[in-house]
Write an enzyme that holds these catalytic residues in place. Sequence first.
Site, PDB file in Angstrom:
ATOM      1  N   ILE A  40      16.235   4.557   2.196  1.00  0.00           N
ATOM      2  CA  ILE A  40      15.232   5.022   0.970  1.00  0.00           C
ATOM      3  C   ILE A  40      14.113   5.839   1.518  1.00  0.00           C
ATOM      4  O   ILE A  40      13.375   5.956   2.598  1.00  0.00           O
ATOM      5  CB  ILE A  40      14.439   3.532   0.445  1.00  0.00           C
ATOM      6  CG1 ILE A  40      15.442   2.513   0.312  1.00  0.00           C
ATOM      7  CG2 ILE A  40      13.575   3.764  -0.668  1.00  0.00           C
ATOM      8  CD1 ILE A  40      16.528   2.707  -0.618  1.00  0.00           C
ATOM      9  N   SER A  96      17.561  -5.353   4.734  1.00  0.00           N
ATOM     10  CA  SER A  96      18.141  -3.952   5.012  1.00  0.00           C
ATOM     11  C   SER A  96      19.462  -4.116   5.140  1.00  0.00           C
ATOM     12  O   SER A  96      19.871  -5.196   5.757  1.00  0.00           O
ATOM     13  CB  SER A  96      17.479  -3.471   6.240  1.00  0.00           C
ATOM     14  OG  SER A  96      18.166  -2.295   6.506  1.00  0.00           O
ATOM     15  N   ASN A 144       7.642  -7.760   1.576  1.00  0.00           N
ATOM     16  CA  ASN A 144       8.200  -6.427   2.013  1.00  0.00           C
ATOM     17  C   ASN A 144       7.711  -5.718   2.952  1.00  0.00           C
ATOM     18  O   ASN A 144       8.120  -4.643   3.692  1.00  0.00           O
ATOM     19  CB  ASN A 144       7.683  -5.388   0.595  1.00  0.00           C
ATOM     20  CG  ASN A 144       7.874  -3.969   0.964  1.00  0.00           C
ATOM     21  OD1 ASN A 144       8.847  -3.562   0.940  1.00  0.00           O
ATOM     22  ND2 ASN A 144       6.459  -3.482   1.198  1.00  0.00           N
ATOM     23  N   SER A 154       0.851  -1.037  -0.046  1.00  0.00           N
ATOM     24  CA  SER A 154      -0.064  -0.132  -0.058  1.00  0.00           C
ATOM     25  C   SER A 154       0.991   1.196   0.053  1.00  0.00           C
ATOM     26  O   SER A 154       0.396   2.250  -0.382  1.00  0.00           O
ATOM     27  CB  SER A 154      -0.955   0.098   1.090  1.00  0.00           C
ATOM     28  OG  SER A 154      -0.109  -0.278   2.352  1.00  0.00           O
ATOM     29  N   TYR A 175      15.002  -4.491  14.821  1.00  0.00           N
ATOM     30  CA  TYR A 175      15.039  -4.279  13.570  1.00  0.00           C
ATOM     31  C   TYR A 175      16.187  -5.309  12.827  1.00  0.00           C
ATOM     32  O   TYR A 175      16.104  -5.779  11.747  1.00  0.00           O
ATOM     33  CB  TYR A 175      15.005  -2.877  12.977  1.00  0.00           C
ATOM     34  CG  TYR A 175      14.799  -2.734  11.598  1.00  0.00           C
ATOM     35  CD1 TYR A 175      13.546  -2.506  10.991  1.00  0.00           C
ATOM     36  CD2 TYR A 175      15.856  -2.133  10.638  1.00  0.00           C
ATOM     37  CE1 TYR A 175      13.214  -2.444   9.942  1.00  0.00           C
ATOM     38  CE2 TYR A 175      15.676  -1.906   9.495  1.00  0.00           C
ATOM     39  CZ  TYR A 175      14.330  -1.946   8.839  1.00  0.00           C
ATOM     40  OH  TYR A 175      14.104  -1.671   7.464  1.00  0.00           O
ATOM     41  N   ASP A 186      -2.801  -9.179   8.638  1.00  0.00           N
ATOM     42  CA  ASP A 186      -1.536  -8.838   9.654  1.00  0.00           C
ATOM     43  C   ASP A 186      -0.608  -9.870   9.162  1.00  0.00           C
ATOM     44  O   ASP A 186      -0.930 -11.104   9.357  1.00  0.00           O
ATOM     45  CB  ASP A 186      -1.870  -8.840  11.188  1.00  0.00           C
ATOM     46  CG  ASP A 186      -0.550  -8.853  11.876  1.00  0.00           C
ATOM     47  OD1 ASP A 186       0.487  -8.826  11.401  1.00  0.00           O
ATOM     48  OD2 ASP A 186      -0.907  -8.738  13.079  1.00  0.00           O
ATOM     49  N   SER A 190      -1.857  -3.475   6.168  1.00  0.00           N
ATOM     50  CA  SER A 190      -2.345  -3.996   7.458  1.00  0.00           C
ATOM     51  C   SER A 190      -3.425  -2.980   8.075  1.00  0.00           C
ATOM     52  O   SER A 190      -4.144  -3.378   9.012  1.00  0.00           O
ATOM     53  CB  SER A 190      -1.025  -3.661   8.438  1.00  0.00           C
ATOM     54  OG  SER A 190      -0.814  -2.348   8.455  1.00  0.00           O
ATOM     55  N   LYS A 224      16.033  -8.228  10.192  1.00  0.00           N
ATOM     56  CA  LYS A 224      16.493  -8.243   8.792  1.00  0.00           C
ATOM     57  C   LYS A 224      17.646  -9.232   8.535  1.00  0.00           C
ATOM     58  O   LYS A 224      17.813  -9.881   7.708  1.00  0.00           O
ATOM     59  CB  LYS A 224      16.851  -6.590   8.431  1.00  0.00           C
ATOM     60  CG  LYS A 224      15.715  -5.855   8.362  1.00  0.00           C
ATOM     61  CD  LYS A 224      14.545  -5.930   7.470  1.00  0.00           C
ATOM     62  CE  LYS A 224      13.577  -5.422   7.393  1.00  0.00           C
ATOM     63  NZ  LYS A 224      12.435  -5.535   6.507  1.00  0.00           N
TER      64      LYS A 224
HETATM   65  P1  NAP Z   1       6.446   2.090   4.982  1.00  0.00           P
HETATM   66  O1  NAP Z   1       6.417   3.003   3.953  1.00  0.00           O
HETATM   67  O2  NAP Z   1       6.470   2.393   6.502  1.00  0.00           O
HETATM   68  O3  NAP Z   1       5.406   0.961   4.450  1.00  0.00           O
HETATM   69  C1  NAP Z   1       5.316  -0.130   5.212  1.00  0.00           C
HETATM   70  C2  NAP Z   1       4.085  -1.189   4.329  1.00  0.00           C
HETATM   71  O4  NAP Z   1       4.067  -2.319   5.310  1.00  0.00           O
HETATM   72  C3  NAP Z   1       2.799  -0.543   4.582  1.00  0.00           C
HETATM   73  O5  NAP Z   1       2.140  -1.055   3.247  1.00  0.00           O
HETATM   74  C4  NAP Z   1       2.207  -1.180   5.695  1.00  0.00           C
HETATM   75  O6  NAP Z   1       0.639  -1.377   5.595  1.00  0.00           O
HETATM   76  C5  NAP Z   1       2.583  -2.524   5.529  1.00  0.00           C
HETATM   77  N1  NAP Z   1       2.560  -3.288   6.938  1.00  0.00           N
HETATM   78  C6  NAP Z   1       3.110  -2.934   8.028  1.00  0.00           C
HETATM   79  N2  NAP Z   1       2.850  -3.811   8.922  1.00  0.00           N
HETATM   80  C7  NAP Z   1       2.274  -4.869   8.418  1.00  0.00           C
HETATM   81  C8  NAP Z   1       1.582  -5.991   9.028  1.00  0.00           C
HETATM   82  N3  NAP Z   1       1.786  -6.484  10.127  1.00  0.00           N
HETATM   83  N4  NAP Z   1       1.117  -6.782   7.907  1.00  0.00           N
HETATM   84  C9  NAP Z   1       1.014  -6.505   6.766  1.00  0.00           C
HETATM   85  N5  NAP Z   1       1.410  -5.198   6.330  1.00  0.00           N
HETATM   86  C10 NAP Z   1       2.112  -4.331   7.179  1.00  0.00           C
HETATM   87  O7  NAP Z   1       7.759   1.333   4.656  1.00  0.00           O
HETATM   88  P2  NAP Z   1       9.070   1.128   3.685  1.00  0.00           P
HETATM   89  O8  NAP Z   1       9.912   2.080   3.781  1.00  0.00           O
HETATM   90  O9  NAP Z   1       8.231   1.263   2.230  1.00  0.00           O
HETATM   91  O10 NAP Z   1       9.464  -0.058   3.961  1.00  0.00           O
HETATM   92  C11 NAP Z   1       9.414  -1.298   3.081  1.00  0.00           C
HETATM   93  C12 NAP Z   1      10.209  -2.332   3.500  1.00  0.00           C
HETATM   94  O11 NAP Z   1      11.465  -2.064   3.241  1.00  0.00           O
HETATM   95  C13 NAP Z   1      10.429  -2.819   5.127  1.00  0.00           C
HETATM   96  O12 NAP Z   1      10.443  -4.086   5.222  1.00  0.00           O
HETATM   97  C14 NAP Z   1      11.437  -2.064   5.494  1.00  0.00           C
HETATM   98  O13 NAP Z   1      11.982  -2.618   6.700  1.00  0.00           O
HETATM   99  C15 NAP Z   1      12.357  -2.152   4.158  1.00  0.00           C
HETATM  100  N6  NAP Z   1      13.342  -1.309   4.355  1.00  0.00           N
HETATM  101  C16 NAP Z   1      13.039   0.057   4.254  1.00  0.00           C
HETATM  102  C17 NAP Z   1      14.158   1.037   4.127  1.00  0.00           C
HETATM  103  C18 NAP Z   1      13.965   2.466   4.024  1.00  0.00           C
HETATM  104  O14 NAP Z   1      14.725   3.197   3.889  1.00  0.00           O
HETATM  105  N7  NAP Z   1      12.545   2.974   3.999  1.00  0.00           N
HETATM  106  C19 NAP Z   1      15.358   0.751   4.043  1.00  0.00           C
HETATM  107  C20 NAP Z   1      15.963  -0.868   4.251  1.00  0.00           C
HETATM  108  C21 NAP Z   1      14.662  -1.702   4.559  1.00  0.00           C
HETATM  109  P3  NAP Z   1      -0.343   0.142   6.074  1.00  0.00           P
HETATM  110  O15 NAP Z   1      -0.083   1.115   4.767  1.00  0.00           O
HETATM  111  O16 NAP Z   1      -1.891  -0.525   5.783  1.00  0.00           O
HETATM  112  O17 NAP Z   1       0.117   0.660   7.057  1.00  0.00           O
END
Ligand code: NAP
Length: 258
Positions: free
Chosen positions: A203, A157, A105, A29, A170, A78, A52, A174
């Site tokens: 990111i 990550s 993801n 999403s 975290y 979830d 979620s 990861k």
């Molecule tokens: P984000 O913008 O916070 O989005 C998180 C997504 O995960 C949302 O779609 C959320 O749904 C969903 N979610 C959270 N808890 C959930 C659950 N219990 N069951 C199902 N869905 C769930 O995160 P992002 O930055 O795009 O990160 C995506 C992935 O990349 C994550 O695994 C994160 O750890 C990894 N990552 C991110 C970065 C970074 O710098 N951003 C760096 C390294 C790794 P809702 O919209 O309904 O809340």
Amino acid sequence: MAICPNKFVFSEDAGVDLQNRLALVTGGSRGIGRAIALKLAALGADVAIIYSGNAVAADEVCEQAVKLGVRSAAFMCDVSDFASAKKTVDMIKEEFGKIDILINNAGITRDGLIVSMKEEAFDEVIDVNLKGAFNMIRHCSPIFIRNRSGKIINISSIAGLIGNAGQANYSASKAGLIGLTKATARELASRNICCNAIAPGFIDTDMTASIGTDNPLFNSIPLGRAGLADEVAELAAFLCGADYITGEVIRIDGGLAI
Ligand code: NAP
């Protein structure tokens, strides 16, 4: 926030054709998951996204995907709940008739120093980030095994590779995902199923929105900027089309973890 000069664009017809495939993207999403869902849709895949709670954002992603000419639906689930994950995988299989690609993801952070970290903060992050991925692989792999085909991509990550102070939970989740990736790759390789991990650095998404560009972190990124969700999506798309890469962890971090 992120500036990306002279960007080379991954052409939509550069070789990865995902027509007649169904890609399931958890956390589709928002942020990186949203970008991956729409990239795979642009390459012809039907997309099922799991979210979620943010139904408005999830519906918007589906609408965008449908505009690209594919089928798309959103499912609230979830991923940390084993039974709900199974029910949702069953519903997606029923709705689309197949699942070919799984992108794990969905992820959360509950940051804090280890000396004062609450037990719940540790458990919650492990449950969503690591057990959630296990749940999805557990429920999708029988379908992949039956098909003698499948692609699994886990979004890890660089925190799982080099650790990050203030993110013990975290980082552990990861790093666990990397072990899960390699074991899954070894177990399922004989059935023509590939499982790889992507390790992003910093990111630009909601997850990192509270970190300003004046943060000293930026100075330590050799390429000097945050990454874009679309750049991670391009890497995921590449892995969806790669039949001879498995058990790999690919950093996409502007050199942060060199
Ligand atoms: P984000 O913008 O916070 O989005 C998180 C997504 O995960 C949302 O779609 C959320 O749904 C969903 N979610 C959270 N808890 C959930 C659950 N219990 N069951 C199902 N869905 C769930 O995160 P992002 O930055 O795009 O990160 C995506 C992935 O990349 C994550 O695994 C994160 O750890 C990894 N990552 C991110 C970065 C970074 O710098 N951003 C760096 C390294 C790794 P809702 O919209 O309904 O809340």
